[in-house]
Design a protein around this motif. Structure first.
Motif, PDB file in Angstrom:
ATOM      1  N   UNK A   1       0.851  -1.186   0.000  1.00 27.80           N
ATOM      2  CA  UNK A   1       0.000   0.000   0.000  1.00 27.80           C
ATOM      3  C   UNK A   1       0.888   1.237   0.000  1.00 27.80           C
ATOM      4  N   UNK A   2       0.493   2.232  -0.770  1.00 25.45           N
ATOM      5  CA  UNK A   2       1.230   3.493  -0.875  1.00 25.45           C
ATOM      6  C   UNK A   2       1.395   4.115   0.519  1.00 25.45           C
ATOM      7  N   UNK A   3       2.519   4.775   0.787  1.00 23.87           N
ATOM      8  CA  UNK A   3       2.725   5.358   2.125  1.00 23.87           C
ATOM      9  C   UNK A   3       1.633   6.318   2.571  1.00 23.87           C
ATOM     10  N   UNK A   4       1.078   7.103   1.648  1.00 24.22           N
ATOM     11  CA  UNK A   4       0.087   8.119   2.017  1.00 24.22           C
ATOM     12  C   UNK A   4      -1.284   7.889   1.399  1.00 24.22           C
ATOM     13  N   UNK A   5      -1.301   7.479   0.138  1.00 24.79           N
ATOM     14  CA  UNK A   5      -2.570   7.358  -0.575  1.00 24.79           C
ATOM     15  C   UNK A   5      -3.235   6.010  -0.274  1.00 24.79           C
ATOM     16  N   UNK A   6      -4.555   5.997  -0.356  1.00 27.67           N
ATOM     17  CA  UNK A   6      -5.311   4.798   0.012  1.00 27.67           C
ATOM     18  C   UNK A   6      -5.475   3.877  -1.193  1.00 27.67           C
ATOM     19  N   UNK A   7      -4.368   3.333  -1.618  1.00 28.33           N
ATOM     20  CA  UNK A   7      -4.332   2.461  -2.803  1.00 28.33           C
ATOM     21  C   UNK A   7      -3.047   1.654  -2.784  1.00 28.33           C
ATOM     22  N   UNK A   8      -3.030   0.532  -3.502  1.00 30.30           N
ATOM     23  CA  UNK A   8      -1.754  -0.180  -3.670  1.00 30.30           C
ATOM     24  C   UNK A   8      -0.841   0.632  -4.592  1.00 30.30           C
ATOM     25  N   UNK A   9       0.437   0.348  -4.555  1.00 31.00           N
ATOM     26  CA  UNK A   9       1.346   1.010  -5.486  1.00 31.00           C
ATOM     27  C   UNK A   9       0.972   0.599  -6.908  1.00 31.00           C
TER      28      UNK A   9
END
Length: 368
Positions: A308-316
């Motif tokens: 999961x992206x460090x800040x955004x609510x999504x996988x990389x």
């Protein structure tokens, strides 16, 4: 140091690194030749080229990986064939080299049969037919008789008879051999990934590179990416797989910058997560000021690891995964191949910067 200035300094350091890589290639003068066995989508070849080698030929069995390789390395003679059907004579014909003239034979035989996860699940590595491809590497190495040989693989391979026999065959044919298990994050790759690397030489002492004094963080690698869906990069803009409202809410509730599902209240945790104490990284976020976890074929799926992206609510995204694997931002992938096929290529790839460092060290041995 303030993070803003630290980030600027790291950007300057990366620019210096690029100048050093360019200087290395100029110093080598593209004098040294290489063949890439089991080339996949081209990570190993990219690393060799960045170190100043001329990759003359490559062998890859998978059609989609071969198409990706061709899209990025059009000057290389690519054989999309089963390596068991490729002869040394054919490789010499397509490169114009005679036996003993090739500088470096490099490759990474498919390693899934030797993985620690497979062993942990009680599966037999010895029964996996892919493990016989180590013998195919040895066959071509003995027949081509290159000056140097590089093999990269999973650390567990070092314990198996196939690898031990491979080293014995090289030694019996006049090669000095060394091998080490190293973490690619020590060589400029923004990812934690331990790999076995072998260096063999019949013209001098085999060499491997020393690690760098600094690491490239997730922020340095992907911190400046444009918003997903608006970047104009098809690989970065591929829509994420639809998730249930519950899973999306769970991802949003995971603490930013390194948080994990273990911070969630019991009411938000998935039932399957209570049935095992292992796989603690699934549904975890990456941390900006650290390297990423190992990029696997499940890199686009948060249920497969800390993706999961460090800040955004999504996988990389797949572009972010490719960059964390060490590919340049403009490396081309064929989007029509689909997310699963591309993720498999990226996860199976050799990090170019890791290969660049070691192949350059090996070339220095030839230059003496």
């Amino acid at each position: 140091m303030h993070k803003k200035y630290a980030y600027q300094l790291n950007a300057e350091i990366e620019a210096i690194r690029q100048c050093v890589r360019t200087a290395k290639g100029e110093k080598l003068g593209m004098r040294y030749t290489a063949i890439d066995l089991f080339s996949g989508c081209g990570g190993l070849s990219r690393g060799l080229m960045d170190a100043g080698y001329r990759v003359l030929a490559a062998v890859e069995f998978d059609q989609k990986a071969g198409e990706t390789y061709r899209a990025n390395h059009q000057d290389v003679e690519l054989l999309v064939e089963d390596i068991r059907q490729v002869s040394a004579a054919k490789l010499m014909r397509c490169t114009g080299l005679k036996k003993g003239e090739l500088d470096l034979l490099a490759g990474c035989p498919p390693c899934q049969g030797f993985s620690t996860l497979r062993a942990r699940n009680g599966q037999s590595a010895a029964a996996d037919p892919r493990n016989d491809l180590v013998d195919e590497f040895a066959r071509l190495a003995i027949a081509l008789r290159p000056k140097m040989i590089m093999m990269e693989n999973v650390p567990a391979l070092a314990r198996y008879e196939k690898f031990i026999h491979f080293v014995e065959r090289l030694s019996a044919n006049g090669y000095q051999v060394i091998s080490k298990v190293l973490d690619v994050s020590d060589f400029g790759v923004p990812q934690r990934r331990k790999r076995l690397i072998l260096s063999a030489s019949r013209v001098g002492e085999p060499r491997l590179a020393a690690g760098a004094a600094f690491r490239t963080t997730v922020r340095e690698a992907i911190g400046g990416m444009l918003p997903v869906g608006k970047s104009g990069d098809p690989l970065h803009d591929i829509p994420t797989k639809h998730r249930s409202a519950r899973v999306q809410a769970m991802i949003a509730a995971i603490p930013k910058n390194g948080g994990s599902r273990h911070s969630l209240p019991a009411s938000m945790k998935l039932a399957c997560h209570g049935k095992t104490s292992g796989f603690n990284d699934v549904y975890g976020r990456m941390r900006w000021e650290d390297v990423s976890p190992t990029i696997t074929s499940g890199c686009g799926n948060p249920s497969k690891g800390r993706f999961i992206h460090p800040d955004e609510d999504r996988p990389i995204t797949l572009r972010e995964a490719a960059i964390l694997q060490g590919f340049p931002k403009d490396y081309r992938f064929v989007v029509s191949h689909g997310k699963e096929a591309i993720a498999l290529m990226i996860g199976n790839a050799l990090p170019p910067k890791f290969i660049e460092a070691h192949s350059h060290a090996m070339a220095q041995g030839l230059a003496k």
